[in-house]
Design an enzyme around this catalytic site. Structure first.
Site, PDB file in Angstrom:
ATOM      1  N   CYS A  86      14.377  25.520  35.348  1.00  0.00           N
ATOM      2  CA  CYS A  86      13.374  24.481  35.651  1.00  0.00           C
ATOM      3  C   CYS A  86      12.401  24.261  34.496  1.00  0.00           C
ATOM      4  O   CYS A  86      11.180  24.212  34.687  1.00  0.00           O
ATOM      5  CB  CYS A  86      12.602  24.826  36.921  1.00  0.00           C
ATOM      6  SG  CYS A  86      13.644  25.129  38.358  1.00  0.00           S
ATOM      7  N   ASP A 405      37.128  15.158  34.407  1.00  0.00           N
ATOM      8  CA  ASP A 405      35.817  15.804  34.574  1.00  0.00           C
ATOM      9  C   ASP A 405      35.857  17.163  33.880  1.00  0.00           C
ATOM     10  O   ASP A 405      35.895  18.215  34.528  1.00  0.00           O
ATOM     11  CB  ASP A 405      35.520  15.953  36.072  1.00  0.00           C
ATOM     12  CG  ASP A 405      34.105  16.469  36.335  1.00  0.00           C
ATOM     13  OD1 ASP A 405      33.346  16.663  35.368  1.00  0.00           O
ATOM     14  OD2 ASP A 405      33.774  16.692  37.519  1.00  0.00           O
ATOM     15  N   CYS A 432      29.265  16.453  32.015  1.00  0.00           N
ATOM     16  CA  CYS A 432      27.963  17.114  32.104  1.00  0.00           C
ATOM     17  C   CYS A 432      27.356  17.305  30.729  1.00  0.00           C
ATOM     18  O   CYS A 432      26.341  17.988  30.579  1.00  0.00           O
ATOM     19  CB  CYS A 432      28.087  18.450  32.827  1.00  0.00           C
ATOM     20  SG  CYS A 432      29.214  19.608  32.017  1.00  0.00           S
TER      21      CYS A 432
END
Length: 475
Positions: A86, A405, A432
């Site tokens: 985070c 992917d 990603c």
């Protein structure tokens, strides 16, 4: 060997932060020197304390925050700055989205030289906290010490159950409350830690590889409410194992799959380890609505599943919509994992052929087809560059649509070249890592036009961003 020169402290004043880097550090400039500044965000004006300096760039910390950015907000987690997760929580969520979209734009324009006429605004996550369905914690007898704590203090509890501190494989940060996974995740972790201390179970030593308790893995399903807990032991006596497992079973009856593993290896991977079911089945389920029915996915201890369950549904919907199926297509699903995309789209196409490197994932993919009575999927395990060759295409047919992917490293050059030879009408590329995606697009654009681009925020408060690109074969 010569003496190491002591680093002289240097502070660069009045630096304006103009951008943010992939690893989450703010970017500023001082003359020709590029500065990467921890916890700085675009718009900040700061004095920077340099701790590493090279010829053209330097890394530093904020010595003084002179003017805070309009995007700056208070971090909500007490562990911010020490824990490696985070890293963007001190930046407003709208600004996070802005810079994630910018990172995709920069990569595609700079590395792939792609025109961005088809760029769609980034899709936010409806949940910005408690969105992960899986967390893995580590037991360690070498806790990270905060300022003011001393190893010389004999009363200091050095055991920890939490996350690795970035850059320190042997130091674990004891976690009080984590905002990534919904309860009872925090209660389970804290109560397991309490039990271990009260019953004098040894926490693992990450250097000498000794100790009873090694890892705690918690998987929660956002769609079915099922709950899996896996305790990974190292050198524990059977009575220690039985005692802890019985405690968890009694304390948390809502656990639907309670498992344990004994791992004596030098690394933490569990893919080659036996899973022992203490209570319940060795799996939980996730669900996704697709084409008017609910698709169920069986998730085992070793299964891969998108970590943000609810946002994964939206990601797959975008992938499906980009492909624009009519119902008669043959689709190749490359890097299919547990067959989630393949099974999600199966009812809307003629046939799906999935390929994946990990054999266990392919077994999961087949099971997921079986439990949903899906009969038009085929799955194959093997290294993509070795499986996806001319003979494979000759056997299974030329696909109308290819969905790919790949992992963060992108596709192997041989795979990209094979896609160029196949010449499917459409390729939907889910990534990603926009940089490696751009590298592959630079080759593919010789035959394909990039017609749609949709970034998706799967991981709020981090620098990571998913990106979906539709490529259409040039006529």
């Amino acid at each position: 060997m010569g003496k190491r020169t002591a680093f002289t402290k240097q502070v660069i004043e009045n630096v304006t932060i103009i951008d943010i880097a992939d690893e989450g550090k703010g970017i500023g400039k001082s003359e020709e020197l590029v500065l990467f500044v921890e916890k700085a965000i675009p718009g900040d004006i700061v004095d920077v304390n340099i701790y590493k300096k090279k010829k053209n760039f330097a890394e530093g910390r904020i010595e003084k925050l002179i003017t805070p950015s309009e995007y700056r907000t208070d971090a909500f987690c007490e562990h911010f700055g020490v824990c490696g997760g985070c890293k963007w929580q001190h930046m407003e969520y709208d600004a996070q989205l802005l810079y994630k979209q910018k990172s995709v734009t920069d990569a595609l324009q700079r590395l792939a030289k792609v025109e961005l006429h088809g760029m769609i605004p980034i899709l936010p996550s409806n949940q910005s906290v408690y969105y992960r369905n899986k967390l893995e914690y580590t037991f360690s007898n070498k806790r990270w010490l905060y300022d003011g704590e001393s190893r010389e203090d004999e009363q200091l509890d050095m055991n920890a159950l939490g996350f690795h501190v970035p850059g320190r494989f042997d130091k674990i940060l004891e976690i009080n409350h984590c905002y990534l996974q919904a309860d009872p995740s925090n209660q389970i972790r804290n109560r397991v830690g309490d039990y271990a201390r009260e019953n004098f179970l040894s926490f693992y030593d990450l250097r000498s590889h000794e100790g009873a308790l090694r890892n705690l893995i918690i998987r929660t399903s956002a769609t079915t409410g099922e709950l899996m807990v896996i305790v990974v032991f190292a050198y524990a006596a059977q009575e220690e194992i039985d005692g802890l497992m019985a405690f968890i079973d009694t304390e948390f009856p809502q656990i639907t799959s309670l498992l344990y593993i004994i791992n004596h290896k030098l690394n933490d991977t569990i893919f080659d380890q036996d899973v022992i079911a203490y209570r319940g089945p060795e799996y939980i389920h996730e669900e996704m609505p697709s084409n008017g029915k609910m698709i169920r996915f069986r998730i085992g201890a070793k299964s891969f599943y998108q970590t943000n369950s609810l946002q994964a549904i939206r990601l797959y919907e975008i992938t499906r919509d980009f492909a624009g199926f009519k119902g008669d297509e043959l689709v190749y699903d490359l890097y299919t994992g547990a067959g989630t995309i393949a099974n999600f789209i199966a009812s809307q196409v003629r046939e799906v052929v999935g390929v994946e490197y990990v054999p266990q994932a392919i077994e999961d993919a087949k099971i997921n087809s079986q439990i949903n009575n899906i009969t038009n999927t085929k799955f194959y395990a093997g290294d993509m560059k070795d499986v996806l060759v001319a003979g494979f295409v000759a056997e299974h047919g030329k696909p109308d649509v290819i969905i790919t992917d790949p992992p963060r490293a992108g596709m192997h050059a041989d795979v990209v070249n094979c896609l160029m030879d196949i010449e499917a009408e459409k390729i939907v590329y889910v990534s990603c890592n926009a940089a490696t995606q751009a590298r592959d697009l630079l080759v593919l654009k010789e035959k394909y036009e990039v017609t749609k681009i949709q970034p998706v925020d799967m991981f709020p408060h981090t620098q990571h961003v998913e990106n979906v690109v539709l490529l259409t074969l040039r006529k």
